[in-house]
Design a protein around this motif. Structure first.
Motif, short mmCIF file in Angstrom:
data_model
loop_
_atom_site.label_atom_id
_atom_site.label_comp_id
_atom_site.label_asym_id
_atom_site.label_seq_id
_atom_site.Cartn_x
_atom_site.Cartn_y
_atom_site.Cartn_z
N MET A 98 -23.08 -10.51 -34.96
CA MET A 98 -22.86 -9.43 -34.01
C MET A 98 -21.38 -9.44 -33.72
SD MET A 98 -24.54 -7.15 -32.47
CE MET A 98 -24.02 -5.87 -31.36
N PRO A 99 -20.68 -8.33 -33.81
CA PRO A 99 -21.18 -6.99 -34.03
C PRO A 99 -21.61 -6.77 -35.48
CG PRO A 99 -18.79 -6.97 -33.96
CD PRO A 99 -19.22 -8.38 -33.64
N ARG A 140 -26.86 -16.26 -21.11
CA ARG A 140 -26.17 -16.85 -19.97
C ARG A 140 -24.71 -16.42 -20.01
NH1 ARG A 140 -22.83 -20.96 -19.81
NH2 ARG A 140 -22.22 -21.91 -21.76
N ILE A 141 -24.09 -16.42 -18.85
CA ILE A 141 -22.70 -16.03 -18.74
C ILE A 141 -21.83 -17.20 -19.19
CG2 ILE A 141 -20.86 -15.26 -17.21
CD1 ILE A 141 -23.12 -14.01 -15.46
N VAL A 177 -21.33 -12.82 -22.56
CA VAL A 177 -22.73 -13.24 -22.49
C VAL A 177 -23.11 -13.88 -23.81
CG1 VAL A 177 -25.11 -12.44 -22.29
CG2 VAL A 177 -23.34 -11.47 -20.81
N GLU A 178 -23.63 -15.07 -23.72
CA GLU A 178 -24.07 -15.87 -24.87
C GLU A 178 -25.58 -15.65 -25.02
OE1 GLU A 178 -24.28 -20.43 -24.49
OE2 GLU A 178 -22.21 -19.92 -25.06
N LEU A 179 -26.03 -15.20 -26.16
CA LEU A 179 -27.44 -14.93 -26.41
C LEU A 179 -28.23 -16.24 -26.41
CD1 LEU A 179 -29.24 -12.45 -27.01
CD2 LEU A 179 -28.87 -12.92 -29.43
N ALA A 180 -29.34 -16.30 -25.69
CA ALA A 180 -30.11 -17.55 -25.53
C ALA A 180 -30.56 -18.13 -26.86
CB ALA A 180 -31.31 -17.32 -24.61
N LYS A 201 -22.28 -13.28 -29.13
CA LYS A 201 -21.74 -12.96 -27.82
C LYS A 201 -21.74 -11.45 -27.61
CE LYS A 201 -20.08 -17.29 -27.19
NZ LYS A 201 -20.68 -18.07 -28.26
N PHE A 202 -22.03 -11.06 -26.38
CA PHE A 202 -21.94 -9.66 -25.96
C PHE A 202 -20.98 -9.59 -24.79
CE2 PHE A 202 -26.04 -9.75 -28.06
CZ PHE A 202 -26.16 -8.50 -28.64
#
Length: 135
Positions: free
Chosen positions: A37-38, A62-63, A88-91, A97-98
């Protein structure tokens, strides 16, 4: 907060189509089992183009960190300054990351390490965008 319009290309069309269905997906290379991602036209690890697919993800994270934007060149966002830009880190895939402005969280009051979940906000008529809120 208004968001700039997106330009949808062939390699990220599946991401935006899923967002319009209120589903979060990331690109998955089935040749080397890499999530990315992206979205990109080819796998960043093995270079495959024909083995890219869309993998649904839970939409929890989580942030990881943040900054406060006091001056942006993005015209539609100028009226919202200062605003948060959180990572934001995807669980299920922390390497993914977003970015999020964390709706409802005051500027500079981002709780690093806090759990978040995805929601979808209108971007422009007919297009939703993933956004993150405290869980």
């Amino acid at each position: 907060m208004p968001k700039p319009a997106v330009t949808i290309e062939d390699h990220d069309r599946g991401f935006w189509e899923a967002a319009n269905e209120k589903r979060l997906v990331v690109q998955h290379c089935t040749a080397c089992n890499r999530l990315q991602m992206p979205p990109m036209p080819t796998c960043a690890k093995c270079g495959s183009k024909e083995h890219l697919a869309w993998k649904p993800v839970e939409g929890r994270g989580r942030i990881n960190g943040y900054c406060v934007q006091h001056d942006t060149r993005v015209v539609p966002l100028k009226g919202d300054q200062p605003f948060n830009t959180a990572v934001v880190e995807l669980a299920e895939a922390p390497e993914i990351k977003f970015l999020s402005h964390l709706p409802g969280v005051p500027s500079g009051k981002v709780p690093v390490g806090a759990a978040v979940k995805v929601t979808f906000e209108p971007l422009e008529p007919g297009q939703l965008v993933p956004e993150w809120v405290l869980a």
